[in-house]
Design a protein around this motif. Sequence first.
Motif: not given
Length: 519
Positions: A345-351, A364-365
């Motif tokens: 989707h053009g986003g990111t997930v980081e922890a 989550i962006r």
Amino acid sequence: METRILIYAPTGQDAPLAAKVLHMAQIDSHVCATLAELARQLEQGAGAVLTVEEALAPGGYQLLQDCVANQPEWSDLPIILLTHHGADSPTVRQAVAGLGNLSLMERPVRTLTLITALHSTLRARNKQYQVREAARRKDEFLASLGHELRNPLAPIRTSVSLLTHLYPDAAPVARIREVVERQVRLLTRLVDDLLDVARITSGKITLQRQQVTLAAVMRHVGELCQYAADAKRIHIAWQLPPSEIMLDVDYARAVQIYANIISNAVKFTPQGGNVLVRAAIDAEGGDSGAGPALLVSVKDSGIGLDADTIPRIFRMFEQSATVSGQFSSGLGIGLSLSRQFAEMHGGTVEARSDGPGQGSEFLIRLPVLAGSGDGARGVAPLAPPAAADGRKIKVLVVDDNEDAADSLAALLEIDGFDVRAVYDGAAAVAATAQSQPDMIIMDLGMPGMDGYETARAIRQRPGAERILMLALTGWGQSDARRRTLEAGFDHHLVKPVELEQIIRLAGARHNRDQVQAAR
């Protein structure tokens, strides 16, 4: 194609001499006279590339580097570089740094040395092809497994819905229904996750984008996660923006992104803990600077993560150990799917985490639509539509699984449809000829005359273009959807299907027919 050596040495006699040597050694090869030809041949497949130092500049190095960077995960394209005698040049040092599986051979090269090196290279390349084949077989197995598991899930869900209609005021039935529905939802979700793994690795996932509200997505996410949280007495707090936020996303994938991460937070939070879900607009889009984004934070009071664990948790099939040393339950694919869907989707997930025992936070962006604010629109309760002349809509259910056909037919009858069930393709064609239905709901994987052939035969009948035909199947891959449309189906529904979805499609066709009749 995939066992041949591509030779690229556009100047001098290296290319014809190498081709002659390889021909004598019975090694398949192809000489590429230009960079454009090398690019075309690489797309068709190669066992290895044999090139020379002077061919790398200009353009040759960039072409090979792009090929190495964009090759599939199973591939590690071997490149053999013939160099000048003496000290390494900047071109050679650049190749060593950027071309991956690179072997250097100093000229002049002994014929036997070159041949044995290429034989060894092709044996290693063949191992890569075996890995690719194993991955392909695994993907096919997962797809078949998903299909086989979905088939029994469909009549289970339909039968439970039927019980609710037959005994709407019976408390024991309601309790049993809730248990079965929860477990069916869980099984369906596990099957979907397995199939998503196969689709991602084979590149068969395409996003079906639509404009949806954040509130609608989060309501669905809450329904999926609340039962597990209640079982552990974990409180999920929701802090969503008061104004409506519109997203241009694949609704099902967006729900998966958030539900997988929140479910993971619940799983690793002890009894009586807390999970906080906060959402806000990040005007700058984070470090990427990609513009406005929806930033959702999922923060828990769970077991936390150490610094070494964080890079691993997004790997496919990664199972994280708990504080007690026991491995967690589940398939170990939820976080990986969330990150991959977000990136699509053009986003990111980081922890992030302050360490063991300090809880974790996932950020989550996803890109957000600007200028939204129409507010969430409620969905009115569904009622089965009537045909244009006011009679009940005639439905033909076709499935070789008699339990699935009969339970779906009974459920549709209770909801006001005029339903008949048959159990093979020939019977469906005969039933349509005897009395043409308004809608056909048909399984695809029937023995003998399958759903595709049956649909084509029905569509050939006069007036059959007015029939709403729904393919109901366990196969959800994009090629299966394409084949259903080519066979004459109007929609492709994946088992187990919700009754409301069938009613909506019937209502949409009914509305369209009314508009056409009024013209």
